[in-house]
Scaffold this motif. Structure first.
Motif, PDB file in Angstrom:
ATOM      1  N   HIS A 166       0.831  -1.202   0.000  1.00 29.28           N
ATOM      2  CA  HIS A 166       0.000   0.000   0.000  1.00 29.28           C
ATOM      3  C   HIS A 166       0.867   1.253   0.000  1.00 29.28           C
ATOM      4  CE1 HIS A 166      -2.196   3.296   1.998  1.00 29.28           C
ATOM      5  NE2 HIS A 166      -3.265   2.821   1.367  1.00 29.28           N
ATOM      6  N   ASP A 167       1.889   1.277   0.849  1.00 32.62           N
ATOM      7  CA  ASP A 167       2.738   2.467   0.917  1.00 32.62           C
ATOM      8  C   ASP A 167       3.605   2.601  -0.332  1.00 32.62           C
ATOM      9  OD1 ASP A 167       1.643   3.034   3.336  1.00 32.62           O
ATOM     10  OD2 ASP A 167       3.398   2.504   4.529  1.00 32.62           O
ATOM     11  N   LEU A 168       4.132   1.504  -0.839  1.00 30.64           N
ATOM     12  CA  LEU A 168       4.934   1.569  -2.059  1.00 30.64           C
ATOM     13  C   LEU A 168       4.132   2.157  -3.214  1.00 30.64           C
ATOM     14  CD1 LEU A 168       6.647  -1.950  -1.928  1.00 30.64           C
ATOM     15  CD2 LEU A 168       7.710   0.252  -1.400  1.00 30.64           C
ATOM     16  N   THR A 187      14.920  -2.725  -7.217  1.00 35.74           N
ATOM     17  CA  THR A 187      15.325  -2.350  -5.868  1.00 35.74           C
ATOM     18  C   THR A 187      14.501  -1.144  -5.433  1.00 35.74           C
ATOM     19  OG1 THR A 187      17.021  -0.769  -6.559  1.00 35.74           O
ATOM     20  CG2 THR A 187      17.673  -3.102  -6.381  1.00 35.74           C
ATOM     21  N   ALA A 188      14.428  -0.940  -4.139  1.00 32.41           N
ATOM     22  CA  ALA A 188      13.665   0.201  -3.634  1.00 32.41           C
ATOM     23  C   ALA A 188      14.251   1.516  -4.124  1.00 32.41           C
ATOM     24  CB  ALA A 188      13.625   0.164  -2.111  1.00 32.41           C
ATOM     25  N   THR A 189      15.569   1.605  -4.173  1.00 30.35           N
ATOM     26  CA  THR A 189      16.218   2.849  -4.614  1.00 30.35           C
ATOM     27  C   THR A 189      15.898   3.148  -6.067  1.00 30.35           C
ATOM     28  OG1 THR A 189      18.017   2.497  -3.032  1.00 30.35           O
ATOM     29  CG2 THR A 189      18.431   4.045  -4.820  1.00 30.35           C
ATOM     30  N   ASP A 190      15.995   2.143  -6.922  1.00 24.34           N
ATOM     31  CA  ASP A 190      15.669   2.342  -8.338  1.00 24.34           C
ATOM     32  C   ASP A 190      14.188   2.663  -8.518  1.00 24.34           C
ATOM     33  OD1 ASP A 190      18.259   1.947  -9.148  1.00 24.34           O
ATOM     34  OD2 ASP A 190      17.965  -0.150  -9.718  1.00 24.34           O
ATOM     35  N   ALA A 191      13.346   1.996  -7.742  1.00 25.38           N
ATOM     36  CA  ALA A 191      11.909   2.232  -7.856  1.00 25.38           C
ATOM     37  C   ALA A 191      11.563   3.670  -7.479  1.00 25.38           C
ATOM     38  CB  ALA A 191      11.148   1.256  -6.963  1.00 25.38           C
ATOM     39  N   TRP A 192      12.165   4.174  -6.411  1.00 26.99           N
ATOM     40  CA  TRP A 192      11.888   5.558  -6.010  1.00 26.99           C
ATOM     41  C   TRP A 192      12.328   6.531  -7.102  1.00 26.99           C
ATOM     42  CZ3 TRP A 192       8.830   8.087  -3.033  1.00 26.99           C
ATOM     43  CH2 TRP A 192       9.075   9.435  -2.744  1.00 26.99           C
ATOM     44  N   ARG A 193      13.487   6.278  -7.698  1.00 25.83           N
ATOM     45  CA  ARG A 193      13.969   7.139  -8.775  1.00 25.83           C
ATOM     46  C   ARG A 193      12.999   7.127  -9.954  1.00 25.83           C
ATOM     47  NH1 ARG A 193      16.429   5.707 -13.196  1.00 25.83           N
ATOM     48  NH2 ARG A 193      16.910   3.621 -12.369  1.00 25.83           N
ATOM     49  N   ARG A 219       9.062  11.405   2.303  1.00 22.02           N
ATOM     50  CA  ARG A 219       8.357  10.414   1.502  1.00 22.02           C
ATOM     51  C   ARG A 219       9.318   9.301   1.045  1.00 22.02           C
ATOM     52  NH1 ARG A 219       3.427  11.776  -0.557  1.00 22.02           N
ATOM     53  NH2 ARG A 219       3.829  10.769  -2.563  1.00 22.02           N
ATOM     54  N   ARG A 220      10.536   9.685   0.714  1.00 21.74           N
ATOM     55  CA  ARG A 220      11.525   8.676   0.328  1.00 21.74           C
ATOM     56  C   ARG A 220      11.820   7.741   1.498  1.00 21.74           C
ATOM     57  NH1 ARG A 220      17.078   7.770   0.425  1.00 21.74           N
ATOM     58  NH2 ARG A 220      17.906   6.734  -1.460  1.00 21.74           N
ATOM     59  N   ALA A 221      11.963   8.311   2.690  1.00 23.79           N
ATOM     60  CA  ALA A 221      12.214   7.477   3.872  1.00 23.79           C
ATOM     61  C   ALA A 221      11.056   6.521   4.109  1.00 23.79           C
ATOM     62  CB  ALA A 221      12.445   8.362   5.088  1.00 23.79           C
ATOM     63  N   ASP A 222       9.826   6.996   3.930  1.00 27.56           N
ATOM     64  CA  ASP A 222       8.660   6.124   4.101  1.00 27.56           C
ATOM     65  C   ASP A 222       8.644   5.014   3.055  1.00 27.56           C
ATOM     66  OD1 ASP A 222       7.815   7.626   6.255  1.00 27.56           O
ATOM     67  OD2 ASP A 222       6.351   8.788   5.112  1.00 27.56           O
ATOM     68  N   PHE A 223       9.028   5.360   1.827  1.00 23.95           N
ATOM     69  CA  PHE A 223       9.050   4.373   0.750  1.00 23.95           C
ATOM     70  C   PHE A 223      10.092   3.297   1.034  1.00 23.95           C
ATOM     71  CE2 PHE A 223      10.393   2.723  -3.378  1.00 23.95           C
ATOM     72  CZ  PHE A 223       9.188   2.510  -4.009  1.00 23.95           C
ATOM     73  N   LEU A 224      11.294   3.717   1.397  1.00 29.05           N
ATOM     74  CA  LEU A 224      12.340   2.749   1.709  1.00 29.05           C
ATOM     75  C   LEU A 224      11.974   1.919   2.933  1.00 29.05           C
ATOM     76  CD1 LEU A 224      15.561   4.895   1.108  1.00 29.05           C
ATOM     77  CD2 LEU A 224      14.417   3.321  -0.478  1.00 29.05           C
ATOM     78  N   GLY A 225      11.241   2.531   3.869  1.00 23.84           N
ATOM     79  CA  GLY A 225      10.783   1.794   5.039  1.00 23.84           C
ATOM     80  C   GLY A 225       9.786   0.706   4.671  1.00 23.84           C
ATOM     81  N   ALA A 226       8.905   0.995   3.719  1.00 19.50           N
ATOM     82  CA  ALA A 226       7.943  -0.017   3.274  1.00 19.50           C
ATOM     83  C   ALA A 226       8.659  -1.176   2.585  1.00 19.50           C
ATOM     84  CB  ALA A 226       6.920   0.609   2.328  1.00 19.50           C
ATOM     85  N   ALA A 227       9.672  -0.854   1.788  1.00 15.34           N
ATOM     86  CA  ALA A 227      10.449  -1.915   1.146  1.00 15.34           C
ATOM     87  C   ALA A 227      11.203  -2.739   2.187  1.00 15.34           C
ATOM     88  CB  ALA A 227      11.425  -1.314   0.138  1.00 15.34           C
ATOM     89  N   ARG A 228      11.715  -2.080   3.209  1.00 12.73           N
ATOM     90  CA  ARG A 228      12.406  -2.812   4.275  1.00 12.73           C
ATOM     91  C   ARG A 228      11.444  -3.746   5.012  1.00 12.73           C
ATOM     92  NH1 ARG A 228      14.451  -0.850  10.095  1.00 12.73           N
ATOM     93  NH2 ARG A 228      15.827  -2.621  10.546  1.00 12.73           N
TER      94      ARG A 228
END
Length: 235
Positions: A166-168, A187-193, A219-228
């Motif tokens: 949901h968050d992603l 990867t989460a980093t590539d997805a955010w980009r 928002r990036r921190a939240d996104f990476l947190g959801a991936a984690r």
């Protein structure tokens, strides 16, 4: 709330694990026992509580408890409303970011094509969900069969995974990007980009103010947190 405990521990409980503050198990705001499905997630949440208030009497800093908040959401809300959350997440496939292309300038058109065309192909090949594209903001109706396959892909997530998905999805506006992270395609980093192509283009052209930069960082921190969270659930 201040730290009242001396030790944070993790213990098996039933089919899962729980975090204990001394002898007291963590509970959700809804008063449910916070039973966690994997040891990795339980250890990470225990580390959050240890860091959120490092000494007895210190004030607890809620901002340092993102995994705890996600666990509360999974238990109190998503488990009880699984079908509704599936529909909410799937709906993003009908207006997916990667399907709406800019008519110009040429540099932005090229960046979108380079970043998003491979995801369109992945959705077709890996998910069996061909998607139509359009220019501008005019709505593009997606094929009913594609919608059904996207919904099936979302529904395959249990309440814990669905909380992360949901968050992603909501943080990027793209169901395809969220599913690509969940399935290990990105990867989460590539997805955010890839979810920030439009914003990054505008920053290159016009600059970025401090408030927008701070919001993007959160928002990036939240996104990476959801991936984690997904990684910890699958450890």
């Amino acid at each position: 709330m201040k730290r009242f405990w001396k030790a944070v521990t993790v213990a098996p409980e039933g089919a899962g694990f729980e975090v204990r503050l001394d002898a007291r198990p963590l509970c959700t705001p809804g008063k449910a026992r916070c039973l966690l499905p994997t040891r990795a997630l339980a250890d990470a949440i225990a580390a959050e509580w240890a860091a959120a208030a490092p000494e007895t009497g210190a004030a607890i800093r809620p901002a340092l408890l993102p995994l705890t908040r996600a666990a509360n959401t999974a238990i109190d809300r998503v488990t009880a409303e699984h079908d509704a959350v599936v529909r909410t997440v799937t709906a993003y496939g009908g207006t997916d970011l990667i399907c709406y292309r800019a008519p110009g300038p040429a540099g932005l058109v090229r960046r979108q094509a380079e970043g998003w065309d491979p995801l369109i192909a992945w959705a077709r090949d890996a998910l069996g969900a061909p998607l139509l594209m359009g220019e501008g903001v005019m709505h593009v109706a997606q094929p009913a069969a594609s919608h059904a396959r996207l919904e099936a892909a979302v529904r395959a997530h249990d309440p814990w995974e669905l909380t992360a998905l949901h968050d992603l999805v909501t943080l990027t506006g793209s169901l395809v990007i969220g599913l690509a992270v969940s399935r290990g395609h990105l990867t989460a980093t590539d997805a955010w980009r890839l979810g920030r192509i439009d914003e990054d283009w505008n920053i290159t052209e016009w600059g970025e103010d401090a408030e927008a930069a701070a919001q993007a960082a959160r928002r990036r921190a939240d996104f990476l947190g959801a991936a984690r969270l997904l990684d910890l659930l699958r450890s």
